[in-house]
Scaffold this active site. Structure first.
Site, PDB file in Angstrom:
ATOM      1  CG  ASN A   1       1.280   3.779 -12.377  1.00  0.00           C
ATOM      2  OD1 ASN A   1       0.876   4.460 -13.320  1.00  0.00           O
ATOM      3  ND2 ASN A   1       0.590   2.733 -11.916  1.00  0.00           N
TER       4      ASN A   1
ATOM      5  CB  THR B   1      -6.682   2.785 -17.148  1.00  0.00           C
ATOM      6  OG1 THR B   1      -7.060   3.889 -16.323  1.00  0.00           O
ATOM      7  CG2 THR B   1      -5.518   3.150 -18.043  1.00  0.00           C
TER       8      THR B   1
ATOM      9  CG  ASP C   1      -1.826   1.176   1.330  1.00  0.00           C
ATOM     10  OD1 ASP C   1      -1.566   2.191   0.646  1.00  0.00           O
ATOM     11  OD2 ASP C   1      -2.800   1.106   2.087  1.00  0.00           O
TER      12      ASP C   1
ATOM     13  CE1 TYR D   1      -5.986  11.636 -10.592  1.00  0.00           C
ATOM     14  CE2 TYR D   1      -6.339  13.195 -12.373  1.00  0.00           C
ATOM     15  CZ  TYR D   1      -5.795  12.007 -11.908  1.00  0.00           C
ATOM     16  OH  TYR D   1      -5.065  11.208 -12.754  1.00  0.00           O
TER      17      TYR D   1
END
Ligand SMILES: NC(=O)c1ccc[n+]([C@@H]2O[C@H](COP(=O)([O-])OP(=O)(O)OC[C@H]3O[C@@H](n4cnc5c(N)ncnc54)[C@H](O)[C@@H]3O)[C@@H](O)[C@H]2O)c1
Length: 258
Positions: A90, A192, A63, A155
């Protein structure tokens, strides 16, 4: 000889999407790849697939928000391989919604997975990279780290942080002459699972084809392999004169509209 032969790479969030494509490409180009993710079953499958294709990979559940798990994974890489040449930060999530609808908990979760992870990964990996005189850190930011996007404020904040963190650490490494380069990659609309359920109350995938036809100058969405190619370039010695740089791979999304 592959473009990263003899190098050891760690790719976080590599059970899916861009991380998976990057791990597969780095392995195809000769690196030994350590794949980490919280999705253990998928991560094991990705590592097995690389092995079946003739590459070298191993999976570890990890994690990226946990400082102790970072210490453990880097200790394990040191023990197994004695070196770390490439770190691809990533792993990420996208928490969408109008700012007035986001809770502080939402915001902190977004920052923990997308920003704490990059800080912890960089801080923990640098000493091992330095032991062998260099390396390359590739941080996956986003076009959302270059310009704003409505209903993605948390974000955008996280990816903007990754962009400037990258430049600051690149300068620290350059000042130390430690042979470590640090760059960021800024994907546009890439096909994705991250897009599934990004908006609160909806588990439906967004229509990326329609979105891309409308917003992307090249007219189509990107594929994980498009980003993996940029990651490989930044990981390999071909980019040896690049550091603190931001590589945008977005079909022209950020340059304007046609
Ligand atoms: N897909 C896009 O359009 C796009 C655009 C710009 C940037 N990005 C960035 O690319 C990166 C990869 O995303 P993707 O699109 O491949 O999405 P994805 O959902 O396919 O992959 C993300 C992976 O991160 C893992 N992950 C999530 N939380 C984690 C944690 N706490 N610890 C470890 N692993 C964790 C997930 O399990 C998943 O396997 C992310 O940083 C994302 O923000 C994606």
């Amino acid at each position: 000889m592959g473009r990263v032969s003899g190098k050891v790479a760690l790719v976080t969030g590599a059970a899916s999407g861009i991380g998976r494509a990057s791990a597969e490409l780095l392995a195809r180009e000769g690196a030994v790849v350590v794949i980490t993710d919280i999705q253990a079953d998928k991560g094991v499958d990705v590592a097995a697939g690389i092995g079946e294709a003739g590459g070298k990979a191993q999976f570890a559940r990890h994690d990226v928000t946990s400082e102790s798990e970072w210490a453990e994974i880097v200790r394990r890489i040191d023990k197994d391989f004695g070196r770390l040449d490439i770190l691809v930060n990533n792993a990420g999530i996208a928490v969408g919604g109008m700012v007035t609808d986001l809770s502080l908990e939402d915001f902190r979760r977004q920052m923990a997975v997308n920003v704490d992870s990059v800080f912890l990964g960089t801080k923990t990996s640098l000493p091992l990279m330095r032991k062998h005189g260099g390396g390359s850190i590739v941080n996956i930011s986003s076009v959302a780290g270059l310009r704003g996007s409505a209903r993605l404020s948390a974000y955008c904040a996280s990816k903007g942080a990754v962009r400037l963190f990258t430049k600051a650490v690149a300068l620290e490494c350059a000042a130390m002459k430690d042979g470590i380069r640090v760059n960021s990659v800024h994907p546009g609309i890439i096909d994705t699972p991250i897009w599934h359920g990004v908006m609160p109350g909806s588990n439906a995938p967004l229509d990326l084809d329609a979105m891309s036809a409308f917003r992307v100058p090249l007219g189509v969405k990107g594929q994980p392999a498009d980003i993996a190619n940029a990651v490989l370039f930044l990981a390999a010695n071909e980019s040896r004169y690049m550091t603190g740089e931001e590589v945008v791979v977005d079909g022209g999304l950020t340059i304007g509209s046609i």
